[in-house]
Design an enzyme around this catalytic site. Structure first.
Site, short mmCIF file in Angstrom:
data_model
loop_
_atom_site.label_atom_id
_atom_site.label_comp_id
_atom_site.label_asym_id
_atom_site.label_seq_id
_atom_site.Cartn_x
_atom_site.Cartn_y
_atom_site.Cartn_z
N ASP A 56 54.57 65.91 38.28
CA ASP A 56 53.39 66.69 39.27
C ASP A 56 54.09 68.11 39.84
OD1 ASP A 56 51.95 67.43 41.60
OD2 ASP A 56 51.23 65.11 41.56
N SER A 107 46.81 64.34 47.00
CA SER A 107 47.41 65.36 47.47
C SER A 107 47.62 65.44 48.90
CB SER A 107 46.66 66.55 46.85
OG SER A 107 47.71 67.55 46.92
N HIS A 142 49.04 67.08 38.36
CA HIS A 142 48.92 66.93 39.92
C HIS A 142 47.81 65.76 40.08
CE1 HIS A 142 48.94 67.64 44.18
NE2 HIS A 142 47.72 68.26 43.99
#
Length: 498
Positions: free
Chosen positions: A437, A216, A465
């Site tokens: 995602d 991320s 995610h």
């Protein structure tokens, strides 16, 4: 990357100060010894015993310059954690993890993730850290538990001037508290400085090259590191990639689409069985909409607290990060429709970093501090209203003006340096992007891959995610083969949903 929810992260007024000047050049740091010792304060929100009971898990601190233009000036202590290699294979040094945010504690998260990283641990020491401005590393604080409760519980519905005025008033207080409590560190918490810190970590653990897994927001940190120190890149994996070049408006709309898409997938999955929120997708969606409207007028009382519409929406978003939490979201929404808000409030607390004793981690405060110093963009009122209107059309549940309103008035000016990445000259980098995602939409994966110049993209077809820790044996196999054997997947490689 944690999505900025409107109720939590919008401010309108604060003074500005000048960001620190940049160093004249980048240089590799001299190794500094890390004094490893027992871990004494790891947190486990699930109540399970922390990994610190394992004597091979050690914690330590590394001093780095607060201001890299003054390397011999005031120092900042970075908190680190190491899970030692099991020694079942030829040692490969260390692999450093950043699990996202910005604002996630690497010290706490590695403690929880170590078990599923067993294949890597056979060959590597696993290392993570709290980046500057996060938790133990001079974590940014913007108020006590009571202040944060007020801030995170703000409603985002109904959209309009009155709701906006209430949010603006609360956020003025939030911005003032951030500056009052953490003003000294605010100019120095950006990703460029965090990348310099990672090179200090690399040198301190004795690795000639940085082996790294960034998830991320950690993909932006990795991309900036590879831009600043291309010759020091070892085996680097960037999972759930962020496109650092996007504007606030582009980011807000892409994430709003991503969460709405994930929410619709959740509803479709729910109604295939005995769905507690509706017999079909339209009915379930309508029931959730009614719930949010009701909560905006009359919150549910939960053990002396109030489940507001803002917290309920946060709880829904939190559960959409992983398909594994969809069954719990079904239960939470079903109970809330019957007047019981405990489960939905639990989900919201997991997102905002609220502990059982009413204190908070720095998740919700480190996020804006790092986000706002990482860009010089400061949108005007017209841009904010345009963004909000477009986002609400995409999703009444998740639409907002995003973090642009917050950064517009943040008390420290930002720089665009972290928005430009180019790893030319680095070793090959592996990028993994997920089709489902919600927080870092797949469209960002090929964009980051192209910007890096030295990267190869793997596509994961599943939901959630992040792909590496999703349970996909295909993704984990490809990533581990690269990190352990140096075997890069072929161009166009894909993995099916887990």
């Amino acid at each position: 990357m944690r999505r900025v929810l409107a109720a939590a992260l919008i401010v309108t007024a604060a003074g500005c100060s000048t960001a620190p000047a940049e160093p004249a050049s980048e240089s590799t740091a001299d190794p500094t010894k890390i004094a490893w010792g027992p871990c004494t304060d790891l947190k486990r929100p699930d109540g399970e015993p922390p990994a610190r009971q394992d004597p091979s898990v050690r914690c330590g601190k590394l001093a780095v310059p607060l201001d890299y233009t003054k390397p011999d000036g005031e120092q900042l202590d970075l908190a680190l954690i190491k899970v030692a290699a099991t020694g079942k294979g030829k040692p490969l040094g260390s692999v450093v993890f950043n699990f996202g945010g910005p604002g996630a504690s690497g010290v706490d998260t590695l403690d929880q993730a170590a078990k599923v990283l067993a294949p890597l641990r056979a060959r590597y020491d696993l290392i993570s850290f709290d980046p500057r401005g996060v938790e133990r590393s001079s974590g940014v604080r913007c108020g006590d538990g009571a202040e944060m409760d007020k801030f995170t519980s703000l409603d985002t519905l109904p959209p309009g001037d009155e709701t906006r005025r209430q949010i603006e008033g609360a956020n003025k207080r939030f911005a003032d508290l951030c500056e009052q409590n953490s003003g000294k560190i605010l100019p120095y918490v950006g990703t460029v400085n965090a990348a310099r810190d990672m090179d200090r970590i690399r040198a301190a653990v004795g690795d000639a090259k940085l082996n790294y897994v960034g998830m991320s927001y950690g993909t932006q940190l990795g991309g900036v590191y590879a831009t600043k120190f291309p010759k020091n890149v070892g085996r680097m994996v960037l999972d759930a990639p962020l496109d650092p070049s996007v504007t606030f408006e582009q980011r807000t709309l892409a994430q709003t689409r991503g969460f709405q898409k994930a929410y619709e997938s959740f509803l479709r999955a729910c109604v295939k069985g005995a769905c507690p929120i509706g017999k079909d997708q339209a009915t379930a969606d309508n029931n959730v909409e009614k719930l949010m409207t009701q909560l905006a007028g009359k919150p549910l009382t939960v053990n002396g607290r109030q489940l507001t519409q803002g917290l309920a929406a946060t709880g829904v978003a939190a559960a959409l990060y992983s398909e594994l939490t969809w069954p719990f979201l079904e239960q939470a929404l079903g109970e809330a429709l019957k007047g019981k808000g405990e489960a939905l409030l639990y989900l919201a607390d997991s997102y905002t970093g609220r502990n059982e004793d009413g204190t908070y981690s720095t998740q919700m405060t480190s996020f804006p501090a790092i986000t706002c110093v990482d860009t010089a963009e400061r949108p005007d009122e017209a841009a904010l209203r345009r963004t909000e209107a477009a986002a609400l059309k995409i999703s009444p549940l998740f639409g907002s003006e995003g973090s642009g309103g917050l950064c517009r008035v943040w008390p420290v000016k930002g720089s665009n340096e972290a928005r430009h990445v180019d790893a030319t000259g680095s070793a090959p980098i592996l990028v993994v992007g997920g089709k489902g995602d919600p927080a870092t939409p797949y469209e960002w994966a090929p964009k980051l891959t192209a910007q890096l110049k030295t990267a190869t993209l793997v596509t994961y077809q599943g939901e959630g995610h992040g792909a590496y820790l999703s349970g996909s044996k295909c993704v984990q196999g490809l990533v581990d083969a690269y990190l352990i054997e140096g075997k890069m997947p072929g161009k166009g490689a894909t993995c099916p949903a887990a």
